[in-house]
Design a protein around this motif. Sequence first.
Motif, PDB file in Angstrom:
ATOM      1  N   ARG A   1       2.960 153.214  22.293  1.00 43.51           N
ATOM      2  CA  ARG A   1       3.132 152.325  22.571  1.00 43.51           C
ATOM      3  C   ARG A   1       1.608 152.351  23.569  1.00 43.51           C
ATOM      4  NH1 ARG A   1       9.539 151.229  23.385  1.00 43.51           N
ATOM      5  NH2 ARG A   1       9.729 153.650  23.961  1.00 43.51           N
ATOM      6  N   ASP A   2       1.796 153.952  24.128  1.00 44.32           N
ATOM      7  CA  ASP A   2       0.834 153.273  24.971  1.00 44.32           C
ATOM      8  C   ASP A   2       0.258 154.071  25.334  1.00 44.32           C
ATOM      9  OD1 ASP A   2      -0.306 153.823  27.461  1.00 44.32           O
ATOM     10  OD2 ASP A   2       1.286 153.769  29.171  1.00 44.32           O
ATOM     11  N   PRO A   3      -0.942 154.690  24.446  1.00 45.26           N
ATOM     12  CA  PRO A   3      -1.587 155.505  23.731  1.00 45.26           C
ATOM     13  C   PRO A   3      -2.221 156.174  25.241  1.00 45.26           C
ATOM     14  CG  PRO A   3      -2.480 153.649  22.915  1.00 45.26           C
ATOM     15  CD  PRO A   3      -1.567 152.872  23.382  1.00 45.26           C
ATOM     16  N   ALA A   4      -2.498 155.727  26.441  1.00 51.03           N
ATOM     17  CA  ALA A   4      -3.357 156.883  27.598  1.00 51.03           C
ATOM     18  C   ALA A   4      -1.889 157.326  28.306  1.00 51.03           C
ATOM     19  CB  ALA A   4      -3.697 155.430  28.611  1.00 51.03           C
ATOM     20  N   GLN A   5      -0.756 156.987  28.184  1.00 48.59           N
ATOM     21  CA  GLN A   5       0.592 157.966  28.406  1.00 48.59           C
ATOM     22  C   GLN A   5       0.743 158.698  27.088  1.00 48.59           C
ATOM     23  OE1 GLN A   5       4.007 155.720  28.849  1.00 48.59           O
ATOM     24  NE2 GLN A   5       4.752 157.274  30.742  1.00 48.59           N
ATOM     25  N   ALA A   6       0.300 158.248  26.133  1.00 49.20           N
ATOM     26  CA  ALA A   6       1.121 159.919  25.331  1.00 49.20           C
ATOM     27  C   ALA A   6       0.114 160.695  25.196  1.00 49.20           C
ATOM     28  CB  ALA A   6       0.905 158.744  23.825  1.00 49.20           C
TER      29      ALA A   6
ATOM     30  N   ARG B   1      -3.443 155.748  19.002  1.00 48.40           N
ATOM     31  CA  ARG B   1      -4.074 154.386  19.030  1.00 48.40           C
ATOM     32  C   ARG B   1      -2.774 153.570  19.414  1.00 48.40           C
ATOM     33  NH1 ARG B   1      -9.436 153.172  18.078  1.00 48.40           N
ATOM     34  NH2 ARG B   1     -10.274 154.721  16.675  1.00 48.40           N
ATOM     35  N   ASP B   2      -2.595 152.653  19.507  1.00 47.57           N
ATOM     36  CA  ASP B   2      -1.455 150.739  19.840  1.00 47.57           C
ATOM     37  C   ASP B   2      -0.968 151.314  17.907  1.00 47.57           C
ATOM     38  OD1 ASP B   2      -3.339 149.479  18.335  1.00 47.57           O
ATOM     39  OD2 ASP B   2      -3.207 148.488  20.389  1.00 47.57           O
ATOM     40  N   HIS B   3      -0.202 150.973  18.244  1.00 43.27           N
ATOM     41  CA  HIS B   3       0.524 151.071  16.501  1.00 43.27           C
ATOM     42  C   HIS B   3      -0.659 150.356  15.740  1.00 43.27           C
ATOM     43  CE1 HIS B   3       4.850 151.874  17.834  1.00 43.27           C
ATOM     44  NE2 HIS B   3       4.301 153.274  18.088  1.00 43.27           N
TER      45      HIS B   3
END
Length: 212
Positions: free
Chosen positions: A32-37, A49-51
């Motif tokens: 949902r939040d690629p940067a945080q992941a 990436r996002d979903h």
Amino acid sequence: MGNIGILGSGRVATVLANKLAGAGHAVTIGARDPAQAAVKWSGARVELRDHAETARLASIVINATPGDTSVERLGALRDALKGKILVDVSNATLRGRDGLPGSLLYPNGSVAERLQAALPETAVVKTLNTMLFTVMADPTSLRAAPTAFLSGNDEGAKAVVGRLLGDLGWPSDWIEDLGDIETARGPEAVALLVPSVLRRRGLAPFAIALAR
């Protein structure tokens, strides 16, 4: 097999991504939040990436999102998932007071059936939901041979997923094709056993096995 997209970035996604990347697949993690992941990610080298972008780029998509929200999340990706194989490894349960599965969310059906209904142009294949997540990519770690069940309406898609299971370490004779997507109800009902097993044994690896 092309790019494999995994929707979800938790423990299940990490285990599957590590093994599949090690087998030579290009893996994209959908978060949902690629940067945080990306900051928290400690698994194999993958793209994040996002979903929607993950689903669009992948030829095979693995649903590693929580089963109780999967239908809503993936239903919103109908266009991106069109023509794809969706491997559903989730269980849809209502949580008990201790946080463990308390009851089935779809007692007269299954999350796999709901996903197939929401995604009519996607080939949904149910598998790997009858075991602790570590066993998904390490089936030979158990003392007895576990079983990976397959359910799905598309025979070609199930054959592709069977080969993918081979890359995860599953011998072909440990894979049991149950039939169409309605047969996912049985494996999903196994989730009702999980709380008792976890309370007695903790997070020790386990799986359901079909003795022949």
